[in-house]
Design an enzyme around this catalytic site. Structure first.
Site, PDB file in Angstrom:
ATOM      1  N   LYS A 140       0.987  -1.428   0.225  1.00  0.00           N
ATOM      2  CA  LYS A 140      -0.273  -0.163  -0.221  1.00  0.00           C
ATOM      3  C   LYS A 140       0.652   1.394  -0.240  1.00  0.00           C
ATOM      4  CE  LYS A 140      -3.087  -3.482   3.177  1.00  0.00           C
ATOM      5  NZ  LYS A 140      -3.387  -3.171   4.288  1.00  0.00           N
ATOM      6  N   ARG A 174       0.264 -22.601  10.124  1.00  0.00           N
ATOM      7  CA  ARG A 174      -0.348 -20.881  10.556  1.00  0.00           C
ATOM      8  C   ARG A 174      -1.533 -21.027  11.883  1.00  0.00           C
ATOM      9  NH1 ARG A 174       2.370 -16.549   9.894  1.00  0.00           N
ATOM     10  NH2 ARG A 174       1.794 -15.197  11.010  1.00  0.00           N
ATOM     11  N   ARG A 221     -11.055  -5.141  13.633  1.00  0.00           N
ATOM     12  CA  ARG A 221     -11.403  -4.684  12.678  1.00  0.00           C
ATOM     13  C   ARG A 221     -12.892  -5.414  11.734  1.00  0.00           C
ATOM     14  NH1 ARG A 221      -7.261  -2.786   9.884  1.00  0.00           N
ATOM     15  NH2 ARG A 221      -9.082  -1.539   9.011  1.00  0.00           N
ATOM     16  N   ARG A 249      -7.353  12.628   8.567  1.00  0.00           N
ATOM     17  CA  ARG A 249      -6.572  12.020   9.779  1.00  0.00           C
ATOM     18  C   ARG A 249      -5.148  11.555  10.629  1.00  0.00           C
ATOM     19  NH1 ARG A 249     -10.059   6.336  10.530  1.00  0.00           N
ATOM     20  NH2 ARG A 249      -9.192   5.999  12.349  1.00  0.00           N
TER      21      ARG A 249
END
Length: 266
Positions: free
Chosen positions: A59, A147, A256, A108
């Site tokens: 990102k 995992r 989330r 923000r």
DNA sequence: AATGGGACCTGCGCGC
DNA sequence: TGCGCGCAGGTCCCAT
């Protein structure tokens, strides 16, 4: 705000807009968003530099300069790059020799700008996992094996895979018919293949539609992304699943909001 | 190693 | 109208 498809869209527009342009000045209205170096070194390091190339990793945007340095931009939740900018709401503006400017806006103030000598050595970038479209099914299976983490938070772990955030993780898991709370290692081979394929096809489609404009994300030229029209679960709590008509549910995973269809996703 | 909680920020929409 | 709360596309840090 922006995940891989939004950042990729920004990268492509930025390439057309500012590559080969020369920076003649920097206006810093909010030094808080500049994480390194200090304001004056930041300004001096950018002045007179020409932009040679723009890259994306996960990102993050990487703006390479003729000086060899790089400007790393992470938009986090509400960062925006606007060209040509007007200066309104700008936290940092980059002035070009053509008289236009590129504004960094960030409601923000969670985003970050850093001017570095070598972007490869920035810790966050160095630790990033592979891009989804670079992954072979076998490698992806390896990443998930052993995992114990739940699959959705793991997909969003940038050290595991780069670029996947809350929205596209939810959409990919829906497309692959996998419950977000499943333990990663419990996925069978077929599920892992479905998930990688869903992830790649959704990213590709989302880029084609310039990403998802839910709140205030816009591209560099101010266009909205249209991919929100294609969302199947994200933000659809209580609405009917397009596949089976069950109500879409919302839960919390890894802090989330997580949307899924309890009937389609097992 | 993995998870949960909080922190960093601002601003919106909601219920009361 | 006003206030408090929950929520937001991200990431880091700490405690357990």
């Amino acid at each position: 705000m922006p995940e891989l498809p939004e950042v990729e869209t920004i990268k492509r527009e930025l390439q057309k807009a500012i590559v080969h342009k020369k920076i003649v000045g920097v206006i810093i209205n909010d030094p808080y968003v500049i994480k390194e170096p200090g304001s004056s070194r930041f300004k001096n390091g950018l002045r007179k530099a020409t932009i040679t190339r723009i890259l994306r990793r996960g990102k993050a945007l990487i703006v390479e300069l003729s000086s060899g340095k790089a400007l790393i931009v992470h938009l986090r939740m509400t960062g925006q790059l606007v060209y040509p900018g007007s200066g309104a709401a700008s936290r940092v503006s980059f002035l070009f020799s053509n008289g236009r400017q590129c504004d960094y806006n960030d409601r923000r103030r969670l985003g970050e700008l850093r001017l570095v000598n070598s972007w490869q050595s920035v810790p966050f970038l160095a630790k990033l996992g592979p891009e989804p479209d670079q992954l072979k099914p076998k490698q992806f299976a390896m990443l998930l094996s052993q995992r114990k983490a739940k699959i959705k938070p793991l997909l969003m772990d940038q050290r595991c895979i780069a670029g996947v955030g809350n929205l596209y993780a939810a959409e990919a898991l829906f497309k692959a018919r996998i419950r977000p709370s499943r333990v990663a290692a419990s996925l069978c081979d077929a599920e892992k293949r479905r998930l990688l394929s869903a992830l790649c096809s959704i990213m590709k489609q989302a880029i084609k539609h310039r990403g998802s404009s839910i709140d205030q994300y816009v591209t560099v030229s101010g266009k909205r992304g249209n991919y929100a029209h294609f969302h199947k679960v994200y933000g659809r709590e209580g609405k009917l699943c397009y596949v089976c008509k069950a109500a879409i549910e919302r839960t919390v995973l890894g802090g989330r909001g997580t949307y899924f269809c309890a009937r389609c996703q097992q």
